[in-house]
Write a protein that holds these residues in place. Structure first.
Motif, mmCIF file in Angstrom:
data_model
loop_
_atom_site.group_PDB
_atom_site.id
_atom_site.type_symbol
_atom_site.label_atom_id
_atom_site.label_comp_id
_atom_site.label_asym_id
_atom_site.label_seq_id
_atom_site.Cartn_x
_atom_site.Cartn_y
_atom_site.Cartn_z
ATOM 1 N N GLU A 125 0.787 -1.231 0.000
ATOM 2 C CA GLU A 125 0.000 0.000 0.000
ATOM 3 C C GLU A 125 0.819 1.281 0.000
ATOM 4 O OE1 GLU A 125 -1.062 -0.132 4.730
ATOM 5 O OE2 GLU A 125 -2.425 -1.014 3.293
ATOM 6 N N THR A 126 2.120 1.220 0.254
ATOM 7 C CA THR A 126 2.927 2.444 0.242
ATOM 8 C C THR A 126 3.800 2.480 -1.009
ATOM 9 O OG1 THR A 126 4.790 1.479 1.447
ATOM 10 C CG2 THR A 126 3.015 2.460 2.767
ATOM 11 N N GLU A 127 4.115 3.692 -1.450
ATOM 12 C CA GLU A 127 4.952 3.859 -2.642
ATOM 13 C C GLU A 127 6.325 3.213 -2.462
ATOM 14 O OE1 GLU A 127 4.171 5.055 -5.651
ATOM 15 O OE2 GLU A 127 2.115 5.220 -4.909
ATOM 16 N N GLU A 128 6.880 3.358 -1.273
ATOM 17 C CA GLU A 128 8.203 2.787 -1.016
ATOM 18 C C GLU A 128 8.169 1.263 -1.106
ATOM 19 O OE1 GLU A 128 11.718 2.669 2.372
ATOM 20 O OE2 GLU A 128 9.859 3.736 2.787
ATOM 21 N N LEU A 129 7.162 0.647 -0.528
ATOM 22 C CA LEU A 129 7.048 -0.808 -0.568
ATOM 23 C C LEU A 129 6.784 -1.295 -1.992
ATOM 24 C CD1 LEU A 129 7.167 -3.374 1.061
ATOM 25 C CD2 LEU A 129 4.755 -3.067 1.630
ATOM 26 N N ILE A 130 5.990 -0.569 -2.753
ATOM 27 C CA ILE A 130 5.729 -0.923 -4.157
ATOM 28 C C ILE A 130 7.019 -0.839 -4.956
ATOM 29 C CG2 ILE A 130 4.540 -0.170 -6.255
ATOM 30 C CD1 ILE A 130 2.216 0.713 -4.360
ATOM 31 N N ARG A 131 7.811 0.196 -4.723
ATOM 32 C CA ARG A 131 9.095 0.342 -5.424
ATOM 33 C C ARG A 131 10.033 -0.812 -5.093
ATOM 34 N NH1 ARG A 131 13.805 1.949 -3.874
ATOM 35 N NH2 ARG A 131 13.100 2.680 -1.857
ATOM 36 N N LEU A 132 10.117 -1.164 -3.807
ATOM 37 C CA LEU A 132 10.973 -2.275 -3.398
ATOM 38 C C LEU A 132 10.503 -3.592 -4.005
ATOM 39 C CD1 LEU A 132 11.474 -1.393 0.371
ATOM 40 C CD2 LEU A 132 13.220 -1.322 -1.408
ATOM 41 N N MET A 133 9.192 -3.795 -4.049
ATOM 42 C CA MET A 133 8.650 -5.028 -4.627
ATOM 43 C C MET A 133 8.980 -5.114 -6.120
ATOM 44 S SD MET A 133 7.297 -6.925 -2.355
ATOM 45 C CE MET A 133 6.521 -8.050 -3.492
ATOM 46 N N ASN A 134 8.794 -4.004 -6.829
ATOM 47 C CA ASN A 134 9.102 -4.002 -8.264
ATOM 48 C C ASN A 134 10.567 -4.337 -8.514
ATOM 49 O OD1 ASN A 134 6.579 -3.452 -9.422
ATOM 50 N ND2 ASN A 134 6.776 -1.287 -8.946
ATOM 51 N N ARG A 135 11.438 -3.792 -7.703
ATOM 52 C CA ARG A 135 12.869 -4.061 -7.831
ATOM 53 C C ARG A 135 13.181 -5.541 -7.625
ATOM 54 N NH1 ARG A 135 16.637 0.018 -4.525
ATOM 55 N NH2 ARG A 135 16.325 1.614 -6.061
ATOM 56 N N ARG A 136 12.597 -6.130 -6.588
ATOM 57 C CA ARG A 136 12.842 -7.538 -6.282
ATOM 58 C C ARG A 136 12.257 -8.451 -7.353
ATOM 59 N NH1 ARG A 136 13.599 -4.917 -1.850
ATOM 60 N NH2 ARG A 136 14.633 -5.765 -0.012
ATOM 61 N N ILE A 137 11.083 -8.101 -7.864
ATOM 62 C CA ILE A 137 10.456 -8.901 -8.923
ATOM 63 C C ILE A 137 11.327 -8.895 -10.176
ATOM 64 C CG2 ILE A 137 8.501 -8.930 -10.512
ATOM 65 C CD1 ILE A 137 6.792 -8.005 -8.058
ATOM 66 N N GLU A 138 11.845 -7.735 -10.544
ATOM 67 C CA GLU A 138 12.714 -7.632 -11.714
ATOM 68 C C GLU A 138 14.004 -8.412 -11.519
ATOM 69 O OE1 GLU A 138 13.383 -3.558 -12.737
ATOM 70 O OE2 GLU A 138 11.242 -3.181 -13.048
ATOM 71 N N SER A 139 14.600 -8.330 -10.344
ATOM 72 C CA SER A 139 15.873 -9.016 -10.123
ATOM 73 C C SER A 139 15.705 -10.534 -10.097
ATOM 74 C CB SER A 139 16.532 -8.535 -8.830
ATOM 75 O OG SER A 139 15.798 -8.963 -7.702
ATOM 76 N N HIS A 140 14.516 -11.028 -9.693
ATOM 77 C CA HIS A 140 14.257 -12.469 -9.681
ATOM 78 C C HIS A 140 13.596 -12.947 -10.969
ATOM 79 C CE1 HIS A 140 15.004 -12.060 -5.362
ATOM 80 N NE2 HIS A 140 15.207 -13.359 -5.377
ATOM 81 N N GLU A 141 13.320 -12.004 -11.889
ATOM 82 C CA GLU A 141 12.699 -12.291 -13.183
ATOM 83 C C GLU A 141 11.431 -13.127 -13.027
ATOM 84 O OE1 GLU A 141 15.717 -14.019 -15.636
ATOM 85 O OE2 GLU A 141 16.872 -12.167 -15.709
ATOM 86 N N LEU A 142 10.551 -12.683 -12.122
ATOM 87 C CA LEU A 142 9.295 -13.380 -11.878
ATOM 88 C C LEU A 142 8.235 -12.918 -12.875
ATOM 89 C CD1 LEU A 142 9.142 -13.145 -7.984
ATOM 90 C CD2 LEU A 142 9.868 -15.091 -9.370
ATOM 91 N N ASP A 143 7.339 -13.835 -13.252
ATOM 92 C CA ASP A 143 6.225 -13.524 -14.133
ATOM 93 C C ASP A 143 5.043 -13.114 -13.254
ATOM 94 O OD1 ASP A 143 4.616 -13.275 -16.353
ATOM 95 O OD2 ASP A 143 4.187 -15.417 -16.479
ATOM 96 N N ILE A 144 4.848 -11.812 -13.106
ATOM 97 C CA ILE A 144 3.877 -11.259 -12.166
ATOM 98 C C ILE A 144 2.974 -10.261 -12.890
ATOM 99 C CG2 ILE A 144 3.599 -9.858 -10.066
ATOM 100 C CD1 ILE A 144 4.893 -12.539 -9.486
ATOM 101 N N THR A 145 1.673 -10.318 -12.595
ATOM 102 C CA THR A 145 0.736 -9.292 -13.038
ATOM 103 C C THR A 145 0.613 -8.268 -11.921
ATOM 104 O OG1 THR A 145 -0.507 -10.858 -14.381
ATOM 105 C CG2 THR A 145 -1.640 -8.829 -13.736
ATOM 106 N N ILE A 146 0.703 -6.995 -12.276
ATOM 107 C CA ILE A 146 0.607 -5.921 -11.284
ATOM 108 C C ILE A 146 -0.692 -5.169 -11.514
ATOM 109 C CG2 ILE A 146 1.666 -3.817 -10.424
ATOM 110 C CD1 ILE A 146 4.365 -4.973 -11.373
ATOM 111 N N ASP A 147 -1.540 -5.153 -10.492
ATOM 112 C CA ASP A 147 -2.814 -4.437 -10.534
ATOM 113 C C ASP A 147 -2.691 -3.215 -9.632
ATOM 114 O OD1 ASP A 147 -5.412 -3.666 -10.833
ATOM 115 O OD2 ASP A 147 -6.247 -5.253 -9.577
ATOM 116 N N ASP A 148 -2.454 -2.072 -10.251
ATOM 117 C CA ASP A 148 -2.242 -0.818 -9.517
ATOM 118 C C ASP A 148 -3.587 -0.132 -9.295
ATOM 119 O OD1 ASP A 148 -0.946 1.230 -8.284
ATOM 120 O OD2 ASP A 148 -0.184 2.137 -10.124
#
Length: 60
Positions: free
Chosen positions: A26-49
């Motif tokens: 729910e916070t911008e900082e947590l969303i940014r951290l999640m996006n970074r981790r998803i990219e580094s692990h190359e996960l196939d994720i749908t993001i519903d903003d």
């Protein structure tokens, strides 16, 4: 007083994603951290903003 560490929260949420569960941030900082981790692990994720936060949904 209990202080939440955003990095630890992001790591826990990432582990849930890897296990196949959807997670919510729910916070911008947590969303940014999640996006970074998803990219580094190359996960196939749908993001519903949404206006309130962001859902991360695994595509497995």
């Amino acid at each position: 007083m209990f202080v939440l560490n955003k990095r630890e929260m992001a790591d826990e949420k990432l582990n849930h994603l890897i296990d196949g569960y959807s997670v919510y941030a729910e916070t911008e900082e947590l969303i940014r951290l999640m996006n970074r981790r998803i990219e580094s692990h190359e996960l196939d994720i749908t993001i519903d903003d949404t206006d309130q936060g962001c859902w991360f949904i695994p595509n497995n």
